[in-house]
Design a protein around this motif. Structure first.
Motif, mmCIF file in Angstrom:
data_model
loop_
_atom_site.group_PDB
_atom_site.id
_atom_site.type_symbol
_atom_site.label_atom_id
_atom_site.label_comp_id
_atom_site.label_asym_id
_atom_site.label_seq_id
_atom_site.Cartn_x
_atom_site.Cartn_y
_atom_site.Cartn_z
ATOM 1 N N VAL A 45 0.834 -1.194 0.000
ATOM 2 C CA VAL A 45 0.000 0.000 0.000
ATOM 3 C C VAL A 45 0.871 1.248 0.000
ATOM 4 O O VAL A 45 2.001 1.251 0.501
ATOM 5 N N LYS A 46 0.348 2.318 -0.560
ATOM 6 C CA LYS A 46 1.083 3.577 -0.642
ATOM 7 C C LYS A 46 1.513 4.069 0.734
ATOM 8 O O LYS A 46 2.599 4.636 0.909
ATOM 9 N N GLY A 47 0.664 3.824 1.742
ATOM 10 C CA GLY A 47 0.948 4.299 3.086
ATOM 11 C C GLY A 47 2.191 3.699 3.712
ATOM 12 O O GLY A 47 2.693 4.212 4.722
ATOM 13 N N LEU A 48 2.712 2.613 3.117
ATOM 14 C CA LEU A 48 3.931 2.011 3.642
ATOM 15 C C LEU A 48 5.071 3.022 3.659
ATOM 16 O O LEU A 48 5.923 3.009 4.554
ATOM 17 N N THR A 49 5.095 3.913 2.686
ATOM 18 C CA THR A 49 6.185 4.891 2.597
ATOM 19 C C THR A 49 6.143 5.894 3.746
ATOM 20 O O THR A 49 7.152 6.546 4.042
ATOM 21 N N MET A 50 4.973 6.020 4.377
ATOM 22 C CA MET A 50 4.826 7.006 5.451
ATOM 23 C C MET A 50 4.731 6.372 6.835
ATOM 24 O O MET A 50 4.688 7.082 7.833
ATOM 25 N N HIS A 51 4.697 5.046 6.899
ATOM 26 C CA HIS A 51 4.545 4.372 8.181
ATOM 27 C C HIS A 51 5.697 4.715 9.125
ATOM 28 O O HIS A 51 6.871 4.697 8.739
ATOM 29 N N ASP A 52 5.363 5.056 10.341
ATOM 30 C CA ASP A 52 6.347 5.432 11.356
ATOM 31 C C ASP A 52 7.275 6.533 10.836
ATOM 32 O O ASP A 52 8.496 6.463 10.948
ATOM 33 N N LYS A 53 6.655 7.555 10.242
ATOM 34 C CA LYS A 53 7.371 8.738 9.735
ATOM 35 C C LYS A 53 8.436 8.380 8.697
ATOM 36 O O LYS A 53 9.466 9.049 8.580
ATOM 37 N N GLY A 54 8.153 7.328 7.951
ATOM 38 C CA GLY A 54 9.053 6.928 6.876
ATOM 39 C C GLY A 54 10.147 5.974 7.297
ATOM 40 O O GLY A 54 10.890 5.468 6.442
ATOM 41 N N ARG A 55 10.268 5.690 8.593
ATOM 42 C CA ARG A 55 11.357 4.829 9.047
ATOM 43 C C ARG A 55 11.177 3.382 8.593
ATOM 44 O O ARG A 55 12.146 2.693 8.271
ATOM 45 N N THR A 56 9.932 2.921 8.577
ATOM 46 C CA THR A 56 9.679 1.551 8.124
ATOM 47 C C THR A 56 10.169 1.353 6.692
ATOM 48 O O THR A 56 10.841 0.367 6.376
ATOM 49 N N PHE A 57 9.832 2.299 5.834
ATOM 50 C CA PHE A 57 10.225 2.176 4.423
ATOM 51 C C PHE A 57 11.747 2.235 4.283
ATOM 52 O O PHE A 57 12.329 1.536 3.465
#
Length: 352
Positions: A141-153
């Motif tokens: 999902v697109k939101g993966l890039t923003m998960h945990d302020k981008g740290r996850t990505f």
């Protein structure tokens, strides 16, 4: 049969044995949407050698449509690296579950490549670290890039780079690839660094623009897809309450010359993609409903129409109950987007 459809047919009816140039594995396979896109792009040059999917209903749909004799493995966490055959391409539509990051260190020093061992993406890293395929392909999902302020990505990209891969990623929208659905997803492509991938680029679009009227059933559909008058009135009231509070939640009726909103994980949200289909002539209910069938001709789209929203061919078999099919297509990928990316990947590999 044209060249484009040749591999589709050999996937659905695989009595023809082929010697493929590339071997792939299909992790978190769902009903096989990613595989189908790669099959289309690589044609006879790809062979799936391992499949993993834990959901038993998805397994049934997958097995029915890819009858190639492969045993579908279940829980990937219980499969050792040695049980997986050698492969060149890893396909992984890994679930969008919470990623465990190691606090201020941003996860890179956590248990395994920056992720807790319970995180399913870690299984992709584990398997690819052992087998070192030429390409790793992931969708989420697109939101993966923003998960945990981008740290996850950042953890995900870093894990692939640490394995020795050149990583590319881009958000693409399904509406630009020949299906009438507004669906943004993140796509990640990683090439092993001994392969020159400098000319790789994501596709901008693929296929003709379409609208809902292009994918609607040609014949009238069962009355069971039409909302009851009581339920429709409930939706109207619910939307009015939210509107009064300044919220935009509620049902939505899509125009036939427009496109659908994203069909979502779990198959929920059907009420966000209602249509008006005035071809119904018999309003006699075939299921237990409250009130009567609405006379405004408002209905849900059918599972086959959802399949078309995701770019699956009409030859794709849908034998399970509607509840399972809605969930499966909501969780699946848009096949033409996968195909377009896979064609770009093939260009790199064929010229390596």
């Amino acid at each position: 049969m044209n060249k484009k459809n040749k591999k589709i047919e050999s996937s659905l009816f695989p009595d023809l044995k082929i010697e493929a140039k590339y071997r792939s594995i299909d992790l978190f396979a769902g009903i096989g949407g990613i595989r189908l896109g790669f099959d289309r792009a690589f044609e006879d040059n790809i062979e799936t050698v391992f499949v993993s999917e834990w959901d038993e209903h998805a397994q049934k749909t997958y097995a029915e449509n890819f009858n190639d004799g492969l045993k579908i493995s279940g829980d990937i966490t219980k499969i050792s690296n040695e049980e997986i055959p050698a492969f060149d391409i890893c396909l992984a539509g890994f679930p969008c579950q919470a990623f465990s990051l190691a606090g201020k260190r941003m996860g890179f020093d956590d248990d395994y490549k920056g992720m807790s061992r319970g995180t399913l993406y870690a299984e992709v890293v584990r398997i690819c670290e052992a087998h070192k395929p030429k390409v790793i392909f992931c969708e989420n999902v697109k939101g993966l890039t923003m998960h945990d302020k981008g740290r996850t990505f950042k953890v995900i990209l870093g894990s692939l780079e640490d394995l020795g891969y050149e990583v590319y990623y881009k958000v693409l929208n399904s509406k630009d690839f020949g299906v009438p659905q507004n669906r943004e997803r993140i796509y990640i492509v990683a090439f092993r660094k001994d392969i020159d991938s400098s000319k790789f680029e994501f596709p901008e679009s693929y296929g003709e623009k379409t609208v809902l009227k292009n994918i609607i059933e040609k014949k009238p559909v069962s009355v069971k897809y039409y909302l009851s008058s009581v339920y429709l009135n409930t939706l109207i009231q619910h939307k009015a309450r939210h509107a009064a509070k300044g919220n935009g939640f509620g049902y939505e009726i899509r125009e036939m010359d427009s496109i659908a909103g994203a069909i979502v994980c779990g198959g929920m949200g059907r009420e966000r993609n209602l249509i008006v289909d005035n071809r119904l002539t018999d309003f006699t209910p075939v299921t237990n409903i409250k009130g009567q069938v609405n006379r405004e001709f408002v209905r849900k789209m059918t599972p086959r129409e959802w399949a078309r929203l995701q770019g699956f061919p009409d030859t794709f078999k849908l034998s399970l109950a509607d509840t399972h099919l809605y969930k499966q297509f909501g969780n699946s990928v848009t096949v033409p987007v996968i195909e377009a990316i896979a064609r770009k990947i093939r260009e790199v590999l064929d010229n390596a």
